[in-house]
Design a protein around this motif. Structure first.
Motif, mmCIF file in Angstrom:
data_model
loop_
_atom_site.group_PDB
_atom_site.id
_atom_site.type_symbol
_atom_site.label_atom_id
_atom_site.label_comp_id
_atom_site.label_asym_id
_atom_site.label_seq_id
_atom_site.Cartn_x
_atom_site.Cartn_y
_atom_site.Cartn_z
ATOM 1 N N UNK A 41 -7.013 -17.325 -69.950
ATOM 2 C CA UNK A 41 -6.941 -18.713 -69.445
ATOM 3 C C UNK A 41 -5.387 -19.062 -69.736
ATOM 4 N N UNK A 42 -4.532 -18.490 -70.502
ATOM 5 C CA UNK A 42 -3.015 -18.782 -70.639
ATOM 6 C C UNK A 42 -1.953 -17.804 -69.846
ATOM 7 N N UNK A 43 -2.883 -17.084 -68.726
ATOM 8 C CA UNK A 43 -2.156 -16.479 -67.835
ATOM 9 C C UNK A 43 -1.471 -17.333 -66.921
ATOM 10 N N UNK A 44 -0.091 -17.493 -66.705
ATOM 11 C CA UNK A 44 0.572 -18.528 -65.711
ATOM 12 C C UNK A 44 -0.265 -18.378 -64.389
ATOM 13 N N UNK A 45 -0.791 -19.652 -63.919
ATOM 14 C CA UNK A 45 -1.558 -19.813 -62.815
ATOM 15 C C UNK A 45 -0.697 -19.463 -61.617
ATOM 16 N N UNK B 27 -17.448 -9.684 -80.284
ATOM 17 C CA UNK B 27 -17.545 -11.260 -80.325
ATOM 18 C C UNK B 27 -16.229 -12.151 -80.718
ATOM 19 N N UNK B 28 -15.474 -11.414 -81.509
ATOM 20 C CA UNK B 28 -14.255 -12.037 -82.035
ATOM 21 C C UNK B 28 -13.156 -11.914 -80.959
ATOM 22 N N UNK B 29 -13.071 -10.561 -80.416
ATOM 23 C CA UNK B 29 -12.250 -10.140 -79.600
ATOM 24 C C UNK B 29 -12.447 -10.681 -78.153
ATOM 25 N N UNK B 30 -13.743 -10.993 -77.905
ATOM 26 C CA UNK B 30 -13.770 -11.479 -76.715
ATOM 27 C C UNK B 30 -13.337 -12.954 -76.519
ATOM 28 N N UNK B 31 -13.273 -14.034 -77.534
ATOM 29 C CA UNK B 31 -12.789 -15.150 -77.694
ATOM 30 C C UNK B 31 -11.331 -15.001 -77.700
ATOM 31 N N UNK B 32 -10.696 -14.162 -78.233
ATOM 32 C CA UNK B 32 -9.295 -13.851 -78.069
ATOM 33 C C UNK B 32 -8.855 -13.646 -76.837
ATOM 34 N N UNK B 33 -9.616 -12.679 -76.216
ATOM 35 C CA UNK B 33 -9.096 -12.250 -74.766
ATOM 36 C C UNK B 33 -9.352 -13.547 -73.796
ATOM 37 N N UNK B 34 -10.454 -14.398 -73.875
ATOM 38 C CA UNK B 34 -10.812 -15.408 -73.195
ATOM 39 C C UNK B 34 -9.497 -16.422 -73.086
ATOM 40 N N UNK B 35 -9.100 -16.696 -74.326
ATOM 41 C CA UNK B 35 -7.838 -17.386 -74.410
ATOM 42 C C UNK B 35 -6.493 -16.748 -73.744
ATOM 43 N N UNK B 36 -6.629 -15.455 -73.986
ATOM 44 C CA UNK B 36 -5.320 -14.762 -73.235
ATOM 45 C C UNK B 36 -5.431 -14.947 -71.744
ATOM 46 N N UNK C 280 -7.166 -8.842 -61.426
ATOM 47 C CA UNK C 280 -7.524 -8.523 -62.960
ATOM 48 C C UNK C 280 -6.660 -7.202 -63.387
ATOM 49 N N UNK C 281 -6.671 -6.343 -62.865
ATOM 50 C CA UNK C 281 -6.063 -4.950 -63.123
ATOM 51 C C UNK C 281 -4.709 -4.872 -63.062
ATOM 52 N N UNK C 282 -4.146 -5.823 -62.192
ATOM 53 C CA UNK C 282 -2.599 -5.747 -62.094
ATOM 54 C C UNK C 282 -1.889 -6.903 -62.587
ATOM 55 N N UNK C 283 -2.620 -7.957 -62.647
ATOM 56 C CA UNK C 283 -1.972 -9.339 -63.147
ATOM 57 C C UNK C 283 -2.304 -9.729 -64.343
ATOM 58 N N UNK C 284 -3.642 -9.980 -64.137
ATOM 59 C CA UNK C 284 -4.270 -10.860 -65.583
ATOM 60 C C UNK C 284 -4.341 -9.963 -66.947
#
Length: 248
Positions: A126-130, A115-124, A147-151
């Motif tokens: 969403x912060x990947x440069x668009x 649960x905690x790591x999922x929220x950390x990853x969600x933030x990560x 997802x595999x090569x960029x995100x």
């Protein structure tokens, strides 16, 4: 006090060693499986579809919003009691595992960590440069490939410090396993206190071992962080000549 500390370390070293190994085992399994579960949860959380977000959001909200010790008690005393009341379960081969508090602790730690790591990853995510994502789409990459090569590579670079902190938090959280009779490091210290009536010496010994584990984890994760940053700098350096050549 020093003599008592030496006495504890020499007389009950096997208890501390077994508690140390069990603590590492709980930590390793919780982090590995928690991370694996957190990845699809994080991907679902950034979905634009409400029905895809709903279940992961509820899961994360419950496990992040309630105390870990309450989750542990509910899992061991609540679910464990319900399972024990099933007719014939105590004669089944699975009862050997279902009555063991180890599995309830492990399941609780894995789900809480996820649960905690999922929220950390969600933030990560969403912060990947668009711009990088749009460039990948323009090249015709499929969503899974993006997802595999960029995100995911960029996400790990962004979240690594927070991820490291969460691993250390999970290490300290394993001490709660002693509340349901598990003899990890804190449980071993409590058992030594019950046997010797030397609380300072027992918990100082356990505390020093925790500090050593944290130091090793921090040193290792910092090395990985430097490696991730080095790879990022290499990619940026490679992209500079290409951009410069475009202006000539």
């Amino acid at each position: 006090m020093f003599e008592d500390l030496i006495y504890v370390l020499t007389k009950y070293d096997s208890w501390l060693w077994q508690g140390f190994l069990l603590t590492l085992q709980l930590l390793a399994v919780s982090v590995v499986f928690g991370t694996l579960i957190a990845i699809p949860l994080a991907v679902a959380r950034v979905s634009k579809l409400i029905w895809v977000q709903a279940l992961p959001f509820a899961f994360i909200y419950v496990f992040r919003g309630t105390p870990l010790i309450a989750q542990l008690f509910m899992m061991y005393y609540g679910c464990g009691q319900l399972i024990a009341n099933i007719e014939g379960i105590q004669d089944h081969w699975s009862w050997t595992y279902l009555r063991d508090p180890y599995w309830y602790c492990l399941l609780t730690f894995v789900l809480n960590t996820a649960a905690y790591m999922a929220e950390i990853m969600r933030g990560g995510i969403q912060n990947v440069p668009n711009g990088e994502i749009e460039a990948a789409r323009a090249c015709g990459m499929a969503p899974a490939t993006i997802y595999r090569r960029i995100i995911f590579p960029r996400m790990w670079q962004i979240i690594w410090p927070a991820y490291t902190n969460d691993v250390i938090f999970t290490l300290k959280a394993t001490s709660l396993a002693s509340t349901v009779t598990m003899m990890e490091l804190t449980g071993a210290a409590r058992k030594i206190v019950a046997r010797t009536a030397l609380p300072y010496e027992a918990f100082i010994s356990a505390g020093v071992i925790y500090l050593i584990i944290v130091y090793v984890l921090t040193f290792g994760f910092k090395g990985i962080e430097k490696h991730l940053r080095r790879n990022e700098n290499r990619k940026e350096n490679k992209s500079v000549p290409a951009k410069a050549g475009g202006h000539i």
